[in-house]
Design a protein around this motif. Sequence first.
Motif, PDB file in Angstrom:
ATOM      1  N   ALA A 270       0.809  -1.223   0.000  1.00 45.25           N
ATOM      2  CA  ALA A 270       0.000   0.000   0.000  1.00 45.25           C
ATOM      3  C   ALA A 270       0.840   1.271   0.000  1.00 45.25           C
ATOM      4  O   ALA A 270       0.368   2.332  -0.406  1.00 45.25           O
ATOM      5  CB  ALA A 270      -0.944   0.001   1.203  1.00 45.25           C
ATOM      6  N   GLN A 271       2.083   1.181   0.456  1.00 46.06           N
ATOM      7  CA  GLN A 271       2.931   2.371   0.523  1.00 46.06           C
ATOM      8  C   GLN A 271       4.002   2.393  -0.565  1.00 46.06           C
ATOM      9  O   GLN A 271       4.846   3.288  -0.600  1.00 46.06           O
ATOM     10  CB  GLN A 271       3.608   2.461   1.883  1.00 46.06           C
ATOM     11  CG  GLN A 271       4.614   1.359   2.176  1.00 46.06           C
ATOM     12  CD  GLN A 271       4.987   1.285   3.633  1.00 46.06           C
ATOM     13  OE1 GLN A 271       4.162   1.529   4.522  1.00 46.06           O
ATOM     14  NE2 GLN A 271       6.244   0.960   3.925  1.00 46.06           N
ATOM     15  N   SER A 272       3.948   1.418  -1.474  1.00 46.78           N
ATOM     16  CA  SER A 272       4.989   1.286  -2.493  1.00 46.78           C
ATOM     17  C   SER A 272       4.585   1.971  -3.791  1.00 46.78           C
ATOM     18  O   SER A 272       3.458   1.808  -4.273  1.00 46.78           O
ATOM     19  CB  SER A 272       5.283  -0.193  -2.766  1.00 46.78           C
ATOM     20  OG  SER A 272       5.739  -0.835  -1.605  1.00 46.78           O
ATOM     21  N   LEU A 273       5.509   2.706  -4.380  1.00 46.91           N
ATOM     22  CA  LEU A 273       5.298   3.295  -5.695  1.00 46.91           C
ATOM     23  C   LEU A 273       5.575   2.252  -6.770  1.00 46.91           C
ATOM     24  O   LEU A 273       6.401   1.358  -6.599  1.00 46.91           O
ATOM     25  CB  LEU A 273       6.233   4.482  -5.905  1.00 46.91           C
ATOM     26  CG  LEU A 273       6.094   5.678  -4.956  1.00 46.91           C
ATOM     27  CD1 LEU A 273       7.087   6.770  -5.368  1.00 46.91           C
ATOM     28  CD2 LEU A 273       4.677   6.215  -4.947  1.00 46.91           C
ATOM     29  N   ARG A 274       4.913   2.405  -7.899  1.00 49.85           N
ATOM     30  CA  ARG A 274       5.271   1.620  -9.074  1.00 49.85           C
ATOM     31  C   ARG A 274       6.518   2.241  -9.705  1.00 49.85           C
ATOM     32  O   ARG A 274       6.779   3.429  -9.506  1.00 49.85           O
ATOM     33  CB  ARG A 274       4.118   1.609 -10.067  1.00 49.85           C
ATOM     34  CG  ARG A 274       2.854   0.911  -9.554  1.00 49.85           C
ATOM     35  CD  ARG A 274       1.753   0.934 -10.597  1.00 49.85           C
ATOM     36  NE  ARG A 274       0.560   0.253 -10.116  1.00 49.85           N
ATOM     37  CZ  ARG A 274       0.359  -1.053 -10.173  1.00 49.85           C
ATOM     38  NH1 ARG A 274       1.297  -1.829 -10.738  1.00 49.85           N
ATOM     39  NH2 ARG A 274      -0.736  -1.598  -9.709  1.00 49.85           N
ATOM     40  N   PRO A 275       7.291   1.469 -10.464  1.00 50.61           N
ATOM     41  CA  PRO A 275       8.496   2.032 -11.085  1.00 50.61           C
ATOM     42  C   PRO A 275       8.241   3.284 -11.898  1.00 50.61           C
ATOM     43  O   PRO A 275       9.029   4.240 -11.849  1.00 50.61           O
ATOM     44  CB  PRO A 275       8.997   0.876 -11.958  1.00 50.61           C
ATOM     45  CG  PRO A 275       8.533  -0.356 -11.254  1.00 50.61           C
ATOM     46  CD  PRO A 275       7.190   0.011 -10.693  1.00 50.61           C
ATOM     47  N   GLU A 276       7.131   3.317 -12.643  1.00 51.54           N
ATOM     48  CA  GLU A 276       6.835   4.506 -13.453  1.00 51.54           C
ATOM     49  C   GLU A 276       6.482   5.715 -12.584  1.00 51.54           C
ATOM     50  O   GLU A 276       6.784   6.860 -12.938  1.00 51.54           O
ATOM     51  CB  GLU A 276       5.716   4.217 -14.456  1.00 51.54           C
ATOM     52  CG  GLU A 276       4.379   3.794 -13.853  1.00 51.54           C
ATOM     53  CD  GLU A 276       4.244   2.292 -13.664  1.00 51.54           C
ATOM     54  OE1 GLU A 276       3.092   1.815 -13.589  1.00 51.54           O
ATOM     55  OE2 GLU A 276       5.288   1.599 -13.606  1.00 51.54           O
ATOM     56  N   GLU A 277       5.873   5.466 -11.429  1.00 48.30           N
ATOM     57  CA  GLU A 277       5.571   6.566 -10.503  1.00 48.30           C
ATOM     58  C   GLU A 277       6.854   7.106  -9.883  1.00 48.30           C
ATOM     59  O   GLU A 277       7.013   8.324  -9.720  1.00 48.30           O
ATOM     60  CB  GLU A 277       4.617   6.072  -9.409  1.00 48.30           C
ATOM     61  CG  GLU A 277       3.236   5.706  -9.932  1.00 48.30           C
ATOM     62  CD  GLU A 277       2.370   5.041  -8.873  1.00 48.30           C
ATOM     63  OE1 GLU A 277       1.135   5.249  -8.905  1.00 48.30           O
ATOM     64  OE2 GLU A 277       2.915   4.300  -8.024  1.00 48.30           O
ATOM     65  N   PHE A 278       7.768   6.215  -9.555  1.00 53.10           N
ATOM     66  CA  PHE A 278       9.057   6.644  -9.012  1.00 53.10           C
ATOM     67  C   PHE A 278       9.829   7.447 -10.056  1.00 53.10           C
ATOM     68  O   PHE A 278      10.430   8.480  -9.749  1.00 53.10           O
ATOM     69  CB  PHE A 278       9.863   5.430  -8.565  1.00 53.10           C
ATOM     70  CG  PHE A 278      11.239   5.757  -8.060  1.00 53.10           C
ATOM     71  CD1 PHE A 278      11.419   6.372  -6.831  1.00 53.10           C
ATOM     72  CD2 PHE A 278      12.363   5.455  -8.824  1.00 53.10           C
ATOM     73  CE1 PHE A 278      12.696   6.684  -6.363  1.00 53.10           C
ATOM     74  CE2 PHE A 278      13.638   5.758  -8.365  1.00 53.10           C
ATOM     75  CZ  PHE A 278      13.806   6.374  -7.138  1.00 53.10           C
ATOM     76  N   ALA A 279       9.814   6.977 -11.300  1.00 53.84           N
ATOM     77  CA  ALA A 279      10.514   7.668 -12.377  1.00 53.84           C
ATOM     78  C   ALA A 279       9.957   9.077 -12.583  1.00 53.84           C
ATOM     79  O   ALA A 279      10.706  10.016 -12.885  1.00 53.84           O
ATOM     80  CB  ALA A 279      10.424   6.872 -13.672  1.00 53.84           C
TER      81      ALA A 279
END
Length: 348
Positions: free
Chosen positions: A325-334
């Motif tokens: 629930a607190q993890s970003l997806r790679p594209e969100e992090f990018a």
Amino acid sequence: MCRLYFADIYQENIIMIVVLKANADEQKQAQLIKWLENKGVRVNIAVGEYQNVLGLIGKTENMDAALIESMEIVESVKRVSESFKRANRKFHPDDTVVEVGNVKIGGGHFAIMAGPCSVESEEQIVSVAKSVKAAGAVMLRGGAFKPRTSPYDFQGLKDEGLKLLKIARQETGLPIVTEIMNLADIHLFDDIDVLQVGARNMQNFDLLKELGKTDKPILLKRGLANTLKELLMSAEYIMANGNNNVILCERGIRTYSDYTRNTLDLSAVPMLRELTHLPIVVDPSHATGIAKLVPPMSMAAAACGADGLIIEVHNDPIHALCDGAQSLRPEEFAALVPKINAVRMAAL
């Protein structure tokens, strides 16, 4: 004369700090040190980039601070009553820069650590490692040993997880940041780049002492109900045993809020900046527990002067075995990294 850099263990509750002027004459400095030692105190010298600092150890209560301050090569004199000495900025005015391979943290060097809460498989950790590196992360975080509130929750892959982290490091070149929970496991971490002490272990003093005997960088997280002084005293345990490579981490504290996992105490960053020379990073993922709050809190942390961020990124958060629930997806992090860098540039 004792020319050491935090080599002695300070037992006294009171010390005096004498800050010398930049480029102070070495002969006059030696004369001052001899005069001080004749007064019955021990003198430790902290050699800074621009100026030196003398730490007076012993019975300093009757030392005439005004007299010392009047001397030609002395800039200022301060009495230090805080119980933390090595971590104290009064004795070490220059920012400490912790080096992890080619990565630097502190002293103007900003580092983003990213990766999943838990290592789940080789495919998962290598995929996430490649994604976060491409987006701008300079270190890979990932949990092999996981402290969980419930004994029935996923506890991590343990030593197998460490092996998978090393595979991801080999694939990407990213240094590893992972948590150590138990003294009995310390031999498994010989080839790990940064050892993380989690919030629940912040006051595991036996563990801190042993980590102080290593030369590895230690990422020390603030406990969920601990004060800044208690955090600094935990850092002092590590440093008192010989390891000055300590990175402090604000990861949220428990308050009356019922909408977020914890409350991110960003006021801790400038306050710690005043109190200590150690690098300070922020963990917005554990602080909020909600992925959509991670970007604004990351940018806020950059704005208030943090030296880095540790952010959870997972390639499939919905099916994550821990803290999806607190993890970003790679594209969100990018998408977030350029915003963080823009905030940092604006704050300079």
